[in-house]
Design an enzyme around this catalytic site. Structure first.
Site, short mmCIF file in Angstrom:
data_model
loop_
_atom_site.label_atom_id
_atom_site.label_comp_id
_atom_site.label_asym_id
_atom_site.label_seq_id
_atom_site.Cartn_x
_atom_site.Cartn_y
_atom_site.Cartn_z
N GLU A 1 -5.09 -8.67 0.94
CA GLU A 1 -5.77 -8.34 2.21
C GLU A 1 -7.25 -8.13 1.97
O GLU A 1 -7.64 -7.46 1.00
CB GLU A 1 -5.23 -7.04 2.83
CG GLU A 1 -3.88 -7.17 3.48
CD GLU A 1 -3.41 -5.86 4.10
OE1 GLU A 1 -4.26 -5.04 4.50
OE2 GLU A 1 -2.19 -5.67 4.17
N GLU B 1 0.80 -1.22 0.00
CA GLU B 1 0.00 0.00 0.00
C GLU B 1 0.84 1.28 0.00
O GLU B 1 0.80 2.06 0.97
CB GLU B 1 -0.96 0.00 1.19
CG GLU B 1 -1.92 -1.16 1.19
CD GLU B 1 -3.03 -1.05 2.24
OE1 GLU B 1 -2.99 -0.10 3.04
OE2 GLU B 1 -3.94 -1.90 2.24
C1 FCB Z 1 -4.35 -2.05 5.56
C2 FCB Z 1 -2.96 -2.37 6.06
C3 FCB Z 1 -2.95 -3.43 7.15
C4 FCB Z 1 -4.11 -3.28 8.11
C5 FCB Z 1 -5.41 -3.17 7.36
C6 FCB Z 1 -6.63 -3.07 8.24
O1 FCB Z 1 -4.37 -0.75 5.06
O2 FCB Z 1 -2.14 -2.81 5.01
O3 FCB Z 1 -1.71 -3.37 7.79
O4 FCB Z 1 -3.90 -2.24 8.96
O5 FCB Z 1 -5.37 -2.06 6.51
#
Ligand code: FCB
Length: 491
Positions: A392, A181
Site C-alpha cells: 500500500e 497491518e
Molecule cells: C491503511 C489501511 C487501508 C487504508 C489506508 C489509508 O492503514 O490498511 O485499509 O485505510 O491505510
C-alpha cells in the site's frame, strides 16, 4: 497525456536503469473487503467487528458504515473491467472472513467462497494477477464475543479459515497475505480504541499483538500445507519510519521505544523467532508476557516469501510529560494524536507523536518520500535477501469533480511520482522490491473517517455509485505501460 520516459542509463549496475523499473516489476492497486464490498447482510455474511463498531454512535465520522460501501459485491465485474482499462497487472483485495466462515469457526458458507472465486476468475480472464489478503480487520463478531484477539483460539480459527480459502482458491491465486497491518488491529483496536473493537487497555493490546503474530504463524503453516510450491505467502506490515525530535537522550529513547512497538514487535518473532529484549522490558510494567506460551515463538517464526510493506508518512517522536502535551496540542494544528488520548505505543509512557511541517495530504499526514527510501533501505539492511512488496502507498486529497466530469488530482500524481521515485532509489541501492500496489483503486470507506477521505485513483459518487477515473488513474496507466516514470506529469 505523455508517455515520455527519462532516458535510461545502465550506470546503476544491477539496479534498474534510471526512470525504469525492473522488467518483472508487479504493478497493481489495492482495496479491502469492508471498505468496498457492501452487501453486509447478503448471501450468508454475518457481522464483523467493523459492522458493530461502525453502527455504534460516535465511532465513525458522520455515522457512516460499510453496509453499502461502494457496492463492489454487485459491481465487481465492472470494477475488474475498469482495472483492465487502466492497465493494472495485479490486484490486491481482501477476503471477508465473516462471508466465508460467518461464525468465525465451524460451518463454511459456500456462497461467500463463491463470490471470491468469481472475482478471481474475472481477474484471470483479463490477465490480472490476484493477491488475496486473509485478514484486513473484519473479524467475525462471533469470535469477538469470545474475546477476539485476546483469546489465543482466534489464531487457531484463523489457521482453519486460511486452509479453507487456500483449498478453494489456491489453484488460481498464487499470492496470499496473512494479515494486513497487525499494528492497527492490536494498538488502534485495543489501546487507543479508534478502530474496532474500540477497547482502551494497554496490557490487552500487547496480548492482541502476540495472538496476531501467532495467527500469522499458524495461518502461514496452514497455507503452505495446502498451496502448491510456487505460491507465495506474505504478511503486510505498516512499518513506521520514526525520527526523534532531537538528539536528547530522552527523545532518542522515545523513538527507540516507538520503533520497538511499531516495528520490531512483529518483525522480531516473525523473522527471527523472538521478541527483542527492549520490547519485553519496555512493557514489563504492563504485562508479564505470560500469554507467550512454550512453542509459540517457533510457530510464529514463519518467514514470509515476501514482506508486504505499507507506507504513507513518517513519524516524529518526542518524550513529553502530561503538562507539555497539554500545551502542545493547544498550539499546533494537524495534531496526529490528542494529548488526552490513550497511547498508541504501549511500553513508552512518554513517547508522543509531534505534529510535523507540511506539505500534508487530506489526512494531515506529512508528505515526505525520502523517508520511504530510508525505510526500505533499513529493511534491506536488517533483513538481507528478504523480497519486499509495496502492498500500500497512496494519498487522500479533497478531489473536485469539474463540470466536464474530470478530476484533476495533480496533488495525488505528485505524491505518487515522488513515492515511486523513492521506491526506485531503494531498488537502485539494492533493495529487492518486487512490486507496488497503489492504495487505492476506488474511493471507499476509510475506517473511522467514513466516506470523508478519498484515496482512490477512481472517483466514486457515493450516491449514484458512478465510477470516474481521476487524472491520476490515467497517469498510473501510462507509468505501468512504460514500466517507468514520465519526465512530465501532465496528463
Ligand atoms: C491503511 C489501511 C487501508 C487504508 C489506508 C489509508 O492503514 O490498511 O485499509 O485505510 O491505510
Amino acid at each position: 497525456m505523455t508517455t515520455d520516459i527519462v532516458p535510461g542509463t545502465d550506470e546503476a549496475g544491477a539496479g534498474a536503469a534510471r526512470g525504469r523499473f525492473p522488467a518483472d516489476f508487479v504493478w497493481g492497486a489495492a482495496t479491502a473487503a469492508y471498505q468496498i464490498e457492501g452487501a453486509a447482510a447478503e448471501d450468508g455474511r454475518a457481522p464483523s467487528i467493523w459492522d458493530t463498531f461502525s453502527h455504534t454512535p460516535g465511532k465513525v465520522q458522520n455515522g457512516d458504515t460499510g453496509d453499502v460501501a461502494v457496492d463492489h459485491y454487485h459491481r465487481y465485474r465492472d470494477d475488474v473491467a475498469l482495472m483492465a482499462d487502466l492497465g493494472l497487472r495485479a490486484y490486491r483485495f481482501s477476503i471477508a472472513w465473516p462471508r466465508v466462515i460467518p461464525m468465525g469457526s465451524g460451518a463454511v458458507n459456500p456462497a461467500g467462497l463463491d463470490f471470491y472465486s468469481r472475482v478471481v476468475d474475472e481477474l484471470l480472464e483479463y490477465g490480472i494477477e490476484p493477491m488475496a489478503t486473509l485478514y484486513h480487520w473484519d473479524l467475525p463478531q462471533a469470535l469477538q464475543d469470545n474475546g477476539g484477539w485476546l483469546n489465543r483460539e482466534t489464531a487457531e480459527r484463523f489457521a482453519d479459515y486460511a486452509a479453507v480459502v487456500a483449498e478453494a482458491l489456491g489453484d488460481r491465486v498464487r499470492m496470499f497475505s496473512t494479515l494486513n497491518e497487525p499494528w492497527c488491529s492490536a494498538f488502534l483496536g485495543y489501546a487507543s480504541g479508534v478502530h474496532a473493537p474500540g477497547l482502551t487497555d494497554l496490557p490487552s493490546s500487547l496480548a492482541a499483538a502476540h495472538h496476531l503474530n501467532l495467527a500469522h504463524g499458524l495461518g502461514t503453516s496452514a497455507l503452505r500445507s495446502v498451496l502448491p510450491a510456487d505460491a507465495r505467502v506474505a504478511v503486510t506490515l505498516n512499518l513506521a519510519y520514526v525520527r526523534s525530535a532531537s538528539e536528547s537522550p530522552a527523545d532518542v529513547d522515545a523513538a527507540r521505544a516507538v520503533d520497538a512497538v511499531a516495528n520490531r514487535i512483529f518483525l522480531g518473532p516473525i523473522l527471527d523467532g523472538r521478541y527483542p529484549d527492549d520490547v519485553i522490558s519496555d512493557a514489563a510494567h504492563l504485562t508479564d508476557w505470560a500469554f507467550v506460551r512454550d512453542g509459540d515463538l517457533a510457530a510464529i517464526n514463519q518467514v514470509p516469501d515476501v514482506l508486504g510493506v505499507n507506507y504513507y508518512s513518517p513519524s516524529l517522536v518526542a518524550a513529553l510529560g502530561p503538562a507539555e502535551r497539554a500545551t502542545l496540542t493547544k498550539r499546533w494544528v494537524n495534531d496526529p494524536q490528542g494529548s488526552d488520548e490513550p497511547s498508541i505505543w504501549p511500553g513508552s509512557d512518554r513517547a508522543y507523536a509531534l505534529p510535523q511541517d507540511g506539505p500534508y495530504t487530506a489526512m494531515g499526514w506529512r508528505i515526505e518520500p525520502e523517508s520511504f527510501t530510508e525505510l526500505l533501505l533499513r529493511v534491506g539492511r536488517d533483513h538481507p535477501g528478504l523480497p519486499v512488496m509495496i502492498t500500500e502507498n497512496g494519498a487522500a486529497f479533497p478531489d473536485l469533480v469539474r463540470e466536464d466530469g474530470r478530476i484533476h488530482d495533480q496533488d495525488r500524481i505528485a505524491y505518487l511520482h515522488g513515492h515511486l521515485e523513492a521506491v526506485q532509489a531503494a531498488i537502485n541501492a539494492g533493495v529487492d522490491v518486487r512490486g507496488y500496489f497503489l492504495w487505492s483503486l476506488l474511493d471507499n470507506f476509510e475506517w473511522a473517517w467514513g466516506y470523508s477521505k478519498r484515496f482512490g485513483i477512481v472517483h466514486v459518487d457515493f450516491d449514484s455509485q458512478q465510477r470516474r477515473p481521476k487524472d491520476s488513474a490515467y497517469w498510473y496507466r501510462d507509468v505501468i505501460r512504460a514500466n517507468g516514470l514520465p519526465a512530465d506529469d501532465s496528463t
